[in-house]
Design a protein around this motif. Sequence first.
Motif, PDB file in Angstrom:
ATOM      1  N   LEU A   1       7.291  59.654  -3.104  1.00 16.60           N
ATOM      2  CA  LEU A   1       8.159  60.692  -2.571  1.00 16.60           C
ATOM      3  C   LEU A   1       8.664  61.102  -4.408  1.00 16.60           C
ATOM      4  O   LEU A   1       9.690  62.373  -4.136  1.00 16.60           O
ATOM      5  N   GLU A   2       9.154  60.210  -4.936  1.00 16.82           N
ATOM      6  CA  GLU A   2       9.720  60.381  -6.173  1.00 16.82           C
ATOM      7  C   GLU A   2       8.691  61.406  -7.530  1.00 16.82           C
ATOM      8  O   GLU A   2       9.393  62.279  -7.681  1.00 16.82           O
ATOM      9  N   PHE A   3       7.628  61.221  -6.876  1.00 14.32           N
ATOM     10  CA  PHE A   3       6.638  62.285  -7.975  1.00 14.32           C
ATOM     11  C   PHE A   3       6.478  63.561  -7.150  1.00 14.32           C
ATOM     12  O   PHE A   3       6.991  64.439  -7.805  1.00 14.32           O
ATOM     13  N   LEU A   4       7.591  63.641  -5.614  1.00 16.67           N
ATOM     14  CA  LEU A   4       7.060  64.906  -5.261  1.00 16.67           C
ATOM     15  C   LEU A   4       8.502  65.867  -5.416  1.00 16.67           C
ATOM     16  O   LEU A   4       8.479  67.049  -5.832  1.00 16.67           O
ATOM     17  N   ARG A   5       9.590  64.521  -5.466  1.00 17.84           N
ATOM     18  CA  ARG A   5      10.905  65.374  -6.402  1.00 17.84           C
ATOM     19  C   ARG A   5      11.150  66.158  -7.235  1.00 17.84           C
ATOM     20  O   ARG A   5      10.901  66.816  -7.675  1.00 17.84           O
ATOM     21  N   HIS A   6      10.164  65.062  -8.477  1.00 17.70           N
ATOM     22  CA  HIS A   6      10.081  65.829  -9.776  1.00 17.70           C
ATOM     23  C   HIS A   6       9.303  66.632  -9.961  1.00 17.70           C
ATOM     24  O   HIS A   6       9.422  67.532 -10.547  1.00 17.70           O
ATOM     25  N   ALA A   7       8.066  67.255  -9.110  1.00 19.18           N
ATOM     26  CA  ALA A   7       7.633  68.121  -8.945  1.00 19.18           C
ATOM     27  C   ALA A   7       8.217  69.164  -9.007  1.00 19.18           C
ATOM     28  O   ALA A   7       8.084  70.365  -9.308  1.00 19.18           O
ATOM     29  N   ALA A   8       8.642  69.197  -8.277  1.00 18.95           N
ATOM     30  CA  ALA A   8       9.986  70.290  -8.199  1.00 18.95           C
ATOM     31  C   ALA A   8      10.710  70.833  -8.417  1.00 18.95           C
ATOM     32  O   ALA A   8      11.144  71.573  -9.265  1.00 18.95           O
ATOM     33  N   ARG A   9      12.207  69.917  -9.084  1.00 15.30           N
ATOM     34  CA  ARG A   9      12.668  69.565  -9.807  1.00 15.30           C
ATOM     35  C   ARG A   9      12.509  70.013 -11.340  1.00 15.30           C
ATOM     36  O   ARG A   9      12.743  70.464 -12.087  1.00 15.30           O
ATOM     37  N   ASP A  10      10.783  69.879 -11.497  1.00 15.76           N
ATOM     38  CA  ASP A  10      10.861  69.405 -13.112  1.00 15.76           C
ATOM     39  C   ASP A  10      10.053  70.735 -13.721  1.00 15.76           C
ATOM     40  O   ASP A  10       9.780  70.452 -14.651  1.00 15.76           O
ATOM     41  N   LEU A  11       8.858  69.972 -12.656  1.00 14.62           N
ATOM     42  CA  LEU A  11       7.091  71.549 -12.744  1.00 14.62           C
ATOM     43  C   LEU A  11       7.419  72.481 -11.741  1.00 14.62           C
ATOM     44  O   LEU A  11       6.638  73.435 -12.446  1.00 14.62           O
ATOM     45  N   GLY A  12       8.219  72.243 -11.041  1.00 15.31           N
ATOM     46  CA  GLY A  12       8.986  74.092 -10.560  1.00 15.31           C
ATOM     47  C   GLY A  12       8.038  74.527  -9.724  1.00 15.31           C
ATOM     48  O   GLY A  12       7.881  75.320  -8.626  1.00 15.31           O
ATOM     49  N   GLN A  13       7.525  72.897  -8.571  1.00 11.91           N
ATOM     50  CA  GLN A  13       6.423  73.591  -7.679  1.00 11.91           C
ATOM     51  C   GLN A  13       7.653  73.131  -6.346  1.00 11.91           C
ATOM     52  O   GLN A  13       7.962  73.022  -6.047  1.00 11.91           O
ATOM     53  N   THR A  14       6.390  74.550  -5.769  1.00 11.87           N
ATOM     54  CA  THR A  14       7.742  74.065  -4.532  1.00 11.87           C
ATOM     55  C   THR A  14       6.158  73.243  -3.158  1.00 11.87           C
ATOM     56  O   THR A  14       4.946  73.719  -2.993  1.00 11.87           O
ATOM     57  N   ILE A  15       7.361  72.852  -2.466  1.00 16.05           N
ATOM     58  CA  ILE A  15       6.755  72.161  -1.675  1.00 16.05           C
ATOM     59  C   ILE A  15       7.755  71.622  -0.349  1.00 16.05           C
ATOM     60  O   ILE A  15       8.606  71.919   0.246  1.00 16.05           O
ATOM     61  N   VAL A  16       6.934  71.350   0.696  1.00 16.27           N
ATOM     62  CA  VAL A  16       7.059  71.858   2.519  1.00 16.27           C
ATOM     63  C   VAL A  16       6.331  70.936   2.656  1.00 16.27           C
ATOM     64  O   VAL A  16       4.737  70.189   2.978  1.00 16.27           O
ATOM     65  N   MET A  17       6.896  69.680   3.294  1.00 14.25           N
ATOM     66  CA  MET A  17       7.057  68.758   3.800  1.00 14.25           C
ATOM     67  C   MET A  17       7.572  67.961   5.526  1.00 14.25           C
ATOM     68  O   MET A  17       8.474  68.189   5.051  1.00 14.25           O
ATOM     69  N   VAL A  18       6.358  68.112   6.386  1.00 15.18           N
ATOM     70  CA  VAL A  18       7.467  67.834   7.067  1.00 15.18           C
ATOM     71  C   VAL A  18       7.315  65.503   7.675  1.00 15.18           C
ATOM     72  O   VAL A  18       6.359  65.189   6.871  1.00 15.18           O
ATOM     73  N   THR A  19       8.379  65.509   8.088  1.00 17.58           N
ATOM     74  CA  THR A  19       8.446  64.161   8.031  1.00 17.58           C
ATOM     75  C   THR A  19       9.105  63.796   9.754  1.00 17.58           C
ATOM     76  O   THR A  19      10.342  64.387   9.894  1.00 17.58           O
ATOM     77  N   HIS A  20       9.533  62.956  10.010  1.00 10.55           N
ATOM     78  CA  HIS A  20       9.953  61.622  11.140  1.00 10.55           C
ATOM     79  C   HIS A  20      10.802  61.320  10.193  1.00 10.55           C
ATOM     80  O   HIS A  20      11.906  60.019  10.832  1.00 10.55           O
ATOM     81  N   ASP A  21      10.811  60.860   9.000  1.00 11.32           N
ATOM     82  CA  ASP A  21      11.512  59.517   8.295  1.00 11.32           C
ATOM     83  C   ASP A  21      12.944  59.914   7.513  1.00 11.32           C
ATOM     84  O   ASP A  21      12.546  60.610   6.668  1.00 11.32           O
ATOM     85  N   PRO A  22      14.164  59.831   8.084  1.00  5.66           N
ATOM     86  CA  PRO A  22      15.237  60.345   7.466  1.00  5.66           C
ATOM     87  C   PRO A  22      15.238  59.950   5.961  1.00  5.66           C
ATOM     88  O   PRO A  22      15.823  60.552   4.796  1.00  5.66           O
ATOM     89  N   ARG A  23      14.433  58.441   5.352  1.00  8.55           N
ATOM     90  CA  ARG A  23      14.733  58.639   4.023  1.00  8.55           C
ATOM     91  C   ARG A  23      13.825  59.260   3.184  1.00  8.55           C
ATOM     92  O   ARG A  23      13.979  59.083   1.995  1.00  8.55           O
ATOM     93  N   ALA A  24      12.857  59.603   4.083  1.00 12.70           N
ATOM     94  CA  ALA A  24      11.719  60.218   2.781  1.00 12.70           C
ATOM     95  C   ALA A  24      12.539  61.760   2.734  1.00 12.70           C
ATOM     96  O   ALA A  24      12.284  62.423   1.588  1.00 12.70           O
ATOM     97  N   ALA A  25      12.857  62.742   4.160  1.00 15.95           N
ATOM     98  CA  ALA A  25      13.592  63.361   4.089  1.00 15.95           C
ATOM     99  C   ALA A  25      14.460  63.723   3.400  1.00 15.95           C
ATOM    100  O   ALA A  25      15.167  64.614   2.405  1.00 15.95           O
ATOM    101  N   ALA A  26      15.804  62.510   2.657  1.00 19.77           N
ATOM    102  CA  ALA A  26      16.342  62.446   1.442  1.00 19.77           C
ATOM    103  C   ALA A  26      16.285  62.927   0.108  1.00 19.77           C
ATOM    104  O   ALA A  26      16.965  62.890  -0.329  1.00 19.77           O
ATOM    105  N   TYR A  27      14.624  62.307  -0.302  1.00 20.02           N
ATOM    106  CA  TYR A  27      13.949  62.988  -0.982  1.00 20.02           C
ATOM    107  C   TYR A  27      13.895  64.938  -1.601  1.00 20.02           C
ATOM    108  O   TYR A  27      13.711  65.088  -2.333  1.00 20.02           O
ATOM    109  N   ALA A  28      13.359  65.350  -0.483  1.00 23.46           N
ATOM    110  CA  ALA A  28      13.652  66.905  -0.811  1.00 23.46           C
ATOM    111  C   ALA A  28      14.858  67.389  -1.361  1.00 23.46           C
ATOM    112  O   ALA A  28      16.243  66.406  -0.644  1.00 23.46           O
TER     113      ALA A  28
END
Length: 245
Positions: free
Chosen positions: A180-207
């Motif tokens: 999740l840290e990497f996905l956040r890094h990919a969006a914020r620092d690399l400009g990647q667009t990411i859409v994630m389906v999750t049931h976990d509030p802790r995972a969603a908090a990285y978005a």
Amino acid sequence: MAAEAHDLVKIYGRGDTAVRALDGASVTIPTGTFTAVMGPSGSGKSTLMHALAGLDTVDSGRVVLGDTDLTALDERRRTLLRRERLGFVFQSFNLIPSLTAAENIALPLTLAGRPVDQDWYEELVATLGLAGRLHHRPAELSGGQQQRVAVARALIARPEIVFADEPTGNLDSRSGEALLEFLRHAARDLGQTIVMVTHDPRAAAYADRVVFLADGRVTAELDDPTADAVLAQMARLDAPARIGG
């Protein structure tokens, strides 16, 4: 916008057994953002992701990726679009057992007959901590390492959007947090667009943002989410179902 969905309706079955998985769902996905999609079981979140990604058709409404109307494409052109413009990360890693990690990462480009951007490849490998595992096959890798290979494979072709369906579901907490840290890094620092389906509030908090679904509709959005705020919103979505039995 990287993608937009307008008034999507998706019905499974007919007559008395018909289920409206999407019932007028609309959402926008800004370029370079990390969006989490959440909702109670049966809310339509996976169906929405499949529609946005061109993995499934809808009965009415429009899905626009960049300047392309996905709902106007036939299956062959949707398949080509997915291969050329999208990346996917699933709960099951879906790696090819006979290929090494390096070969799995490069697979989308190999299939497309395109050369590997060596600088981008090396950046992904270094950031994901895979340098010492490139010659190993999936069976020789831990679950966390396999999922990181799957993420590198999803990003290697620099897709317009990466769709991730419960990507931490088969990972231990430490591996899940690293992903999740990497996905956040990919969006914020690399400009990647990411859409994630999750049931976990802790995972969603990285978005950057959480989109909430209930009964096939988008009912709320939350910017700069925290796990507590996500939990509170999910409790509000669940409340009518509990009250109604």
